[in-house]
Design a protein around this motif. Structure first.
Motif, PDB file in Angstrom:
ATOM      1  N   TYR A 281     -31.708 -11.264  19.237  1.00 22.93           N
ATOM      2  CA  TYR A 281     -32.520 -10.228  19.879  1.00 22.93           C
ATOM      3  C   TYR A 281     -33.387  -9.523  18.849  1.00 22.93           C
ATOM      4  O   TYR A 281     -32.901  -9.105  17.793  1.00 22.93           O
ATOM      5  CB  TYR A 281     -31.614  -9.220  20.587  1.00 22.93           C
ATOM      6  N   GLN A 282     -34.668  -9.385  19.165  1.00 22.85           N
ATOM      7  CA  GLN A 282     -35.620  -8.762  18.253  1.00 22.85           C
ATOM      8  C   GLN A 282     -36.425  -7.642  18.915  1.00 22.85           C
ATOM      9  O   GLN A 282     -37.498  -7.271  18.432  1.00 22.85           O
ATOM     10  CB  GLN A 282     -36.562  -9.818  17.684  1.00 22.85           C
ATOM     11  N   GLY A 283     -35.911  -7.113  20.002  1.00 23.43           N
ATOM     12  CA  GLY A 283     -36.601  -6.045  20.705  1.00 23.43           C
ATOM     13  C   GLY A 283     -36.075  -4.672  20.334  1.00 23.43           C
ATOM     14  O   GLY A 283     -35.175  -4.508  19.505  1.00 23.43           O
ATOM     15  N   LEU A 284     -36.641  -3.668  20.960  1.00 24.45           N
ATOM     16  CA  LEU A 284     -36.193  -2.294  20.768  1.00 24.45           C
ATOM     17  C   LEU A 284     -34.881  -2.044  21.506  1.00 24.45           C
ATOM     18  O   LEU A 284     -34.611  -2.647  22.536  1.00 24.45           O
ATOM     19  CB  LEU A 284     -37.252  -1.321  21.279  1.00 24.45           C
ATOM     20  N   ALA A 285     -34.092  -1.139  20.959  1.00 20.01           N
ATOM     21  CA  ALA A 285     -32.849  -0.742  21.633  1.00 20.01           C
ATOM     22  C   ALA A 285     -32.346   0.576  21.056  1.00 20.01           C
ATOM     23  O   ALA A 285     -31.190   0.704  20.665  1.00 20.01           O
ATOM     24  CB  ALA A 285     -31.787  -1.828  21.485  1.00 20.01           C
ATOM     25  N   GLY A 286     -33.231   1.555  20.971  1.00 20.73           N
ATOM     26  CA  GLY A 286     -32.834   2.856  20.459  1.00 20.73           C
ATOM     27  C   GLY A 286     -32.690   2.896  18.952  1.00 20.73           C
ATOM     28  O   GLY A 286     -31.875   3.657  18.426  1.00 20.73           O
ATOM     29  N   ASP A 287     -33.490   2.106  18.245  1.00 14.53           N
ATOM     30  CA  ASP A 287     -33.362   1.999  16.783  1.00 14.53           C
ATOM     31  C   ASP A 287     -33.804   3.272  16.060  1.00 14.53           C
ATOM     32  O   ASP A 287     -34.812   3.882  16.409  1.00 14.53           O
ATOM     33  CB  ASP A 287     -34.219   0.837  16.273  1.00 14.53           C
ATOM     34  N   HIS A 288     -33.052   3.610  15.002  1.00 17.84           N
ATOM     35  CA  HIS A 288     -33.484   4.658  14.080  1.00 17.84           C
ATOM     36  C   HIS A 288     -34.401   4.106  13.003  1.00 17.84           C
ATOM     37  O   HIS A 288     -35.194   4.839  12.406  1.00 17.84           O
ATOM     38  CB  HIS A 288     -32.273   5.291  13.386  1.00 17.84           C
TER      39      HIS A 288
END
Length: 273
Positions: A9-16
């Motif tokens: 997975y290379q998408g966004l997911a609440g990343d800091h």
């Protein structure tokens, strides 16, 4: 038909920050070599938002639905999913799909944290801190729900908010502490059920691999491997690894994911067998 379906997975997911994108890619490459399969890559990296959970979820929802569809296809084809994910929030997409295909699944959640907050209880507004609660249907993620909270076993948990402790107490969620015989306790808690494993790398001691959060008194690689070997004695339906960052700091040298590969090898052997 491949026994294992590998997803990166290379998408966004609440990343800091963007370091888990790098970590997932590196782990995915090693898993391709280990398993002899080509990974399905979901989404592409985008600028990190590092903001409140509702904005993060709205931005990531489309990509998380793609991830869910990818896992759904793998399971429908009889494959066993192995996923190199970025953040724990991705579990809001994966777990409901796994539970739909395996209604009696037991989710072994390796994590220093419980991720059992909701939009009403979160002290930080961090999406990842609500991941397991969302997947279990304690709040509406728009990604479905499942398994139920009674199907979860927490392993290595040592940083719990009071509101999360209330959930644990109300639902009698078992916690396997790293202070005891983890392998034996896990086998007892699993009680013969099929298992899906979620591994947040911060369950480990904080100096082993880079993660977004560091919590002392974690597991060693040998302890994690022993726990994985205990799980592998039974039926394993899939595995996901999250929160492995590719460097100790932005601009730092790539940190190889070899310790994680060593720890999860018993599960990989079981899933590929």
């Amino acid at each position: 038909m491949a026994a294992v379906a590998l997803t990166v997975y290379q998408g966004l997911a609440g990343d800091h920050n963007g370091r888990a994108l790098v970590g997932a890619r590196a782990l995915g490459a090693r898993l391709e070599a280990r398993l002899g399969v080509t990974a399905t890559v979901v989404s592409e990296p985008a600028p990190v938002l590092d903001t409140h959970w509702d904005v993060e979820l709205a931005s990531a929802l489309g990509e998380l639905r793609l991830l869910a569809a990818t896992i759904d296809t793998a399971l429908a084809q009889g494959a066993r999913p192995v996923s190199a994910l970025t953040r724990c929030a991705t579990a809001m997409a994966t777990l409901p799909v796994v539970a739909r295909h395996h209604p009696d699944v037991c989710v072994v959640w390796f994590d220093a944290h419980t991720d059992l907050n909701t939009p009403l209880t979160t002290p930080t507004g961090y999406l990842g801190g609500m991941a397991l609660a969302g997947a279990a249907g304690l709040w509406n993620t728009q990604l479905g729900s499942g398994p139920t909270i009674s199907q979860v076993i927490l392993v290595g948990t040592r940083e719990v908010d009071p509101t999360e402790q209330a959930v644990i107490d109300a639902h009698h969620i078992p916690i396997v502490s790293v202070d005891g015989d983890v392998a034996t306790a896990l086998v007892h808690a699993i009680a013969g059920r099929p298992v899906y494993v979620h591994l947040d790398c911060d369950v480990l001691d904080p100096d082993i691999v880079p993660t977004d959060y560091a919590a002392d008194r974690g597991m060693t690689i040998s302890e994690l491997r022993a726990a994985c070997a205990a799980i592998a004695q039974g039926t394993v339906v899939g595995l996901e690894v999250a929160e492995l960052e590719g460097a100790w700091h932005d601009g730092g040298s790539l940190v190889p994911p070899d310790p994680i590969l060593e720890a999860i090898e018993p599960l990989l052997a079981r899933l590929a067998g």
